[in-house]
Scaffold this active site. Sequence first.
Site, mmCIF file in Angstrom:
data_model
loop_
_atom_site.group_PDB
_atom_site.id
_atom_site.type_symbol
_atom_site.label_atom_id
_atom_site.label_comp_id
_atom_site.label_asym_id
_atom_site.label_seq_id
_atom_site.Cartn_x
_atom_site.Cartn_y
_atom_site.Cartn_z
ATOM 1 N N ASP A 30 76.381 120.961 48.571
ATOM 2 C CA ASP A 30 76.081 120.374 49.767
ATOM 3 C C ASP A 30 74.854 121.403 50.528
ATOM 4 O O ASP A 30 74.781 121.223 51.758
ATOM 5 C CB ASP A 30 77.667 120.119 50.504
ATOM 6 C CG ASP A 30 78.181 118.869 50.457
ATOM 7 O OD1 ASP A 30 77.408 118.565 49.649
ATOM 8 O OD2 ASP A 30 79.187 118.796 51.154
ATOM 9 N N LYS B 72 84.136 118.200 58.550
ATOM 10 C CA LYS B 72 84.225 116.882 58.496
ATOM 11 C C LYS B 72 84.215 115.825 56.857
ATOM 12 O O LYS B 72 85.743 116.187 57.280
ATOM 13 C CB LYS B 72 82.455 116.183 58.235
ATOM 14 C CG LYS B 72 82.763 115.008 58.190
ATOM 15 C CD LYS B 72 81.686 114.382 57.603
ATOM 16 C CE LYS B 72 81.151 115.459 55.932
ATOM 17 N NZ LYS B 72 80.171 114.078 55.244
ATOM 18 N N ASN B 73 84.693 117.476 56.345
ATOM 19 C CA ASN B 73 85.044 117.629 54.905
ATOM 20 C C ASN B 73 86.373 117.678 54.679
ATOM 21 O O ASN B 73 87.812 117.189 53.787
ATOM 22 C CB ASN B 73 84.482 118.224 53.498
ATOM 23 C CG ASN B 73 82.838 117.311 53.804
ATOM 24 O OD1 ASN B 73 82.605 116.078 53.820
ATOM 25 N ND2 ASN B 73 82.004 118.273 53.402
ATOM 26 N N CYS C 94 76.193 108.321 51.395
ATOM 27 C CA CYS C 94 75.022 108.660 50.676
ATOM 28 C C CYS C 94 74.734 108.725 49.448
ATOM 29 O O CYS C 94 75.796 109.183 48.420
ATOM 30 C CB CYS C 94 74.915 109.904 51.209
ATOM 31 S SG CYS C 94 74.601 110.849 53.094
ATOM 32 N N ARG D 36 76.194 111.598 60.315
ATOM 33 C CA ARG D 36 77.062 111.918 59.849
ATOM 34 C C ARG D 36 77.832 112.854 59.551
ATOM 35 O O ARG D 36 79.402 113.377 59.892
ATOM 36 C CB ARG D 36 76.851 111.432 58.220
ATOM 37 C CG ARG D 36 76.084 109.355 57.845
ATOM 38 C CD ARG D 36 76.176 109.337 56.950
ATOM 39 N NE ARG D 36 77.647 109.292 55.985
ATOM 40 C CZ ARG D 36 77.469 109.980 55.435
ATOM 41 N NH1 ARG D 36 76.351 110.351 54.583
ATOM 42 N NH2 ARG D 36 78.650 109.769 54.648
ATOM 43 N N ARG E 2 78.571 108.415 41.864
ATOM 44 C CA ARG E 2 79.547 109.317 42.666
ATOM 45 C C ARG E 2 80.720 108.606 41.570
ATOM 46 O O ARG E 2 80.983 107.392 43.210
ATOM 47 C CB ARG E 2 80.165 109.767 43.630
ATOM 48 C CG ARG E 2 78.775 111.000 44.162
ATOM 49 C CD ARG E 2 79.003 111.073 45.249
ATOM 50 N NE ARG E 2 78.491 110.485 46.663
ATOM 51 C CZ ARG E 2 78.898 110.847 47.898
ATOM 52 N NH1 ARG E 2 79.069 112.050 48.218
ATOM 53 N NH2 ARG E 2 78.593 109.816 48.884
#
Length: 429
Positions: free
Chosen positions: A306, A22-23, A116, A398, A121
């Site tokens: 993560d 995903k990232n 999230c 997600r 951030r």
Amino acid sequence: MESFVIEGGVRLSGTVRVHGAKNAALPILAATLLADGLFVLENVPDLLDIRSMAEILMALGVRVKREGEMLVVDARGLRSNVVPEALMSRMRSSIFLMGPLLARTGEAVLGYPGGCAIGTRPIDLHLEGLKKLGAVIHEYGGTILARAPRLEGTTIVLDYPSVGATENLMMAAALARGTTRIVNAAREPEIQELERFLNAMGARIRGAGTHAIVIEGVERLHPPRPHRVIPDRIVAGTLLAAAAITEGRIVLEDVIPEHLEAVIDAFRKTGARIEVAPDRIAVEGVRPYRAIHRLSTSPHPGFPTDMQPQLLAYLTQAEGTSVLVETVFDGRFRHVPELVKMGADIVVDYHTAVIRGPRRLVGARVRATDLRAGAALVLAGLAAEGVTIVEGAVHIDRGYHRLEETFAALGARIVRTTERPLLAPEGQV
């Protein structure tokens, strides 16, 4: 609100293929805005965040079509550089659009990104970097307006090796005039993947994976040949943790072990048996296993933030006292109260969690507050006695494609439900 219902106590076993990252896929999708043409992206997981990014692109006039694990993106219809606020607020990665829109159209209008709730951030590094490239940025009423008729290459020194800021600036600088140097750049595998994609488009970038990235701006970019997205290292790490916490044995296929060196090292220190081949990892959990005296999250190649929640869940069953220090985000222990409900012995002092184990975990009703916290609670449910109900499956969706189907194929007793099942005192539904 969908939930996962898990009956714990089953040792997982089998072989599983790890889906695309995903990232890595999200900034690549944003990068398609840099050129007119048709892009073919392979190994793109069908996740909630990917769908949200596709919706944003379509709102800008870009056509996006999914065919299995392939996305076809037609960026020739780009007609707007104004990102709808409702879509912008869905996820943090929407900020990636600022660099490409500025570089291609000279202007970008966005709201503040969502995502999230794992702590503050700030996007300051994104904005300050773009300003150094020549953008004029105004912020008012929750809206960011950025203008730059032509971006100019320069040297940008990041105060922190932010992955998102590094990627945003790489995309913007690809079409800037002159040479840009990003100093103290993030080194994550997803940065290297974006360099590979942009260079295939005709960009001239070198240094990804080091602390200094050099981008020589070009006049135009073009769609590359079909591009296959790298496998998801965090999904692979979560599956590794699932094998370890259930005393199971899982073989992970289509992985890049080099991306998981810090994770593999941490689990090996506890006693987990891990065998590594060029594109596969075999994991076998053992009991009892050892605590980790002290481990801190840090930017790559350190232990990834993560994976901190999943490791923490695993350490609740370790022999002895473990100490985890979270150095990346200031709100990333929100899964701890939920694990304590299940019987874990964890004390948090600001950025530090002290985990005493092993403690018997018992099924309970718990709530996922964010993506990785949700994964940690599912892992705890797999190891717990009785039934665990993990509410807030939408957060988990997600970043994991049908996680319940993946674990069920490995033998787990887990189902997804839209109902609100009752939980008996013994932990049975």
